[in-house]
Design an enzyme around this catalytic site. Sequence first.
Site, PDB file in Angstrom:
ATOM      1  N   LYS A  38      -2.555  -3.000 -23.605  1.00  0.00           N
ATOM      2  CA  LYS A  38      -3.580  -3.595 -22.744  1.00  0.00           C
ATOM      3  C   LYS A  38      -3.632  -2.874 -21.394  1.00  0.00           C
ATOM      4  O   LYS A  38      -2.700  -2.130 -21.049  1.00  0.00           O
ATOM      5  CB  LYS A  38      -3.273  -5.083 -22.544  1.00  0.00           C
ATOM      6  CG  LYS A  38      -1.921  -5.356 -21.874  1.00  0.00           C
ATOM      7  CD  LYS A  38      -1.495  -6.811 -22.014  1.00  0.00           C
ATOM      8  CE  LYS A  38      -0.158  -7.071 -21.327  1.00  0.00           C
ATOM      9  NZ  LYS A  38       0.374  -8.403 -21.659  1.00  0.00           N
ATOM     10  N   ARG A 136       0.395 -21.045 -20.535  1.00  0.00           N
ATOM     11  CA  ARG A 136      -0.703 -20.145 -20.187  1.00  0.00           C
ATOM     12  C   ARG A 136      -1.781 -20.280 -21.255  1.00  0.00           C
ATOM     13  O   ARG A 136      -2.832 -20.840 -21.004  1.00  0.00           O
ATOM     14  CB  ARG A 136      -0.152 -18.724 -20.070  1.00  0.00           C
ATOM     15  CG  ARG A 136      -1.072 -17.754 -19.406  1.00  0.00           C
ATOM     16  CD  ARG A 136      -0.407 -16.426 -19.142  1.00  0.00           C
ATOM     17  NE  ARG A 136      -0.107 -15.662 -20.356  1.00  0.00           N
ATOM     18  CZ  ARG A 136       0.369 -14.414 -20.351  1.00  0.00           C
ATOM     19  NH1 ARG A 136       0.613 -13.795 -19.201  1.00  0.00           N
ATOM     20  NH2 ARG A 136       0.620 -13.776 -21.477  1.00  0.00           N
ATOM     21  N   TYR A 264      -6.588   4.139  10.833  1.00  0.00           N
ATOM     22  CA  TYR A 264      -7.385   2.958  11.187  1.00  0.00           C
ATOM     23  C   TYR A 264      -6.567   1.953  11.995  1.00  0.00           C
ATOM     24  O   TYR A 264      -5.366   1.781  11.764  1.00  0.00           O
ATOM     25  CB  TYR A 264      -7.873   2.265   9.911  1.00  0.00           C
ATOM     26  CG  TYR A 264      -9.021   2.974   9.239  1.00  0.00           C
ATOM     27  CD1 TYR A 264     -10.145   3.416   9.935  1.00  0.00           C
ATOM     28  CD2 TYR A 264      -8.993   3.175   7.853  1.00  0.00           C
ATOM     29  CE1 TYR A 264     -11.194   4.045   9.290  1.00  0.00           C
ATOM     30  CE2 TYR A 264     -10.043   3.799   7.198  1.00  0.00           C
ATOM     31  CZ  TYR A 264     -11.147   4.237   7.933  1.00  0.00           C
ATOM     32  OH  TYR A 264     -12.178   4.842   7.280  1.00  0.00           O
ATOM     33  N   MET A 313      -8.881   3.632   2.170  1.00  0.00           N
ATOM     34  CA  MET A 313      -9.425   3.471   0.821  1.00  0.00           C
ATOM     35  C   MET A 313      -9.116   4.687  -0.057  1.00  0.00           C
ATOM     36  O   MET A 313      -8.719   4.549  -1.202  1.00  0.00           O
ATOM     37  CB  MET A 313     -10.935   3.241   0.872  1.00  0.00           C
ATOM     38  CG  MET A 313     -11.518   2.916  -0.500  1.00  0.00           C
ATOM     39  SD  MET A 313     -13.308   2.762  -0.498  1.00  0.00           S
ATOM     40  CE  MET A 313     -13.544   1.366   0.573  1.00  0.00           C
TER      41      MET A 313
END
Length: 369
Positions: A38, A136, A264, A313
């Site tokens: 997965k 779950r 930043y 990013m």
Amino acid sequence: MSKALETQLEINLSALAHNYHFLKSKLHAATKMMAVVKAFGYGSDAVEVSKELEKLGVAYFAVAYANEGVELRNAGIKSPILVLHPLPTNFNVIIERCLEPSIYSLKMLEGFLSFAKQKNQTDYPVHLKINTGLNRLGFSENEISEALKIITSQSYIKVRSIFSHLAASEDPNEKEFTERQLKLFSNISETIISALPYKPFRHTLNTSGIINYPEAQYDLVRSGIGLYGFGNDKTITAQLQPVATLKTVISQIHELQPGDTLGYNRAFKVVSKTRTATLPIGHADGISRAYGNGVGWVTINNKKAPIQGNVCMDMIMVDVTNIDCKEGDEVIVFGTVSTAENLSNEINSIPYELITAISQRIKRVVHRI
Ligand SMILES: *Cc1c(COP(=O)(O)O)cnc(C)c1O
């Protein structure tokens, strides 16, 4: 492997084969392996990994969602594929592409059954998921007799397997809880088997379960993280090989002076002369902002370079003041020495999260060493 010229995730199929053989060596001769592929094969490359594992002889594949199974079918994977978390909207594609749904509730059972009937299916293979404590997905014990009534009065679907999932198979402090889960699974699966005119196979162990509860192997085990090189335990991980190595390069080097700031929000304030390297990888690539401001690091010419300032990013900046390096040099984010486990632990995370987060825009390079 030639030097990385851009950000790339190298997938070592020899390491995958090593891990497969290691895990197989922990199984009884008759126990089969289901490879959990997965989330793009835990962030690696689901198709390449599955092709290799199919050649190595895994019996089954598991994906979380139907579209992941479709991708494997499109790539020519012929082995049976269990869809762990199907949703009613996927029933059509599941049957069209011969995927096998986990049926985890009475509602799903009835829904899939009527769909299989509408599609004129007979004995369509499904897998009954039993909730033994993870809470779950799965049938609870008191729903089993109702489920059995439905299953035994039709011929559109057939139970191929019965399974459950352990909540804390890696944790020795939870041994008692895990043993209770295993006992419940044993009881419920016996009840189901004795009510059916045929015998479904059974499975409940994930990677840590294989290591810690060998007596509960049943017919098959489901391994994910172990195949990719992590064992949830130091001594096991030491015997496995990480499949994925994340590399990048130095794009630019800056010489910063006291009073300058980096990145930043001016998060890093330069106190003494600092040399930084800018790397073409950022939070959009799966490097969490939590690694910024000195928490995480990369390896350049065998030395640790801390990530400084905020993770951007598409870029990070690392401190290379004490490292002999230049623009174009290769950078290792994680791999076999400084591993995804080491790095993820710095932010109280786990290798599962770091490796599955590596974005699909990063090129995958498959090799064997
Ligand atoms: C993801 C998953 C696994 C694989 O677990 P690992 O710890 O990676 O071996 C097995 N079974 C189920 C139901 C899962 O969701």
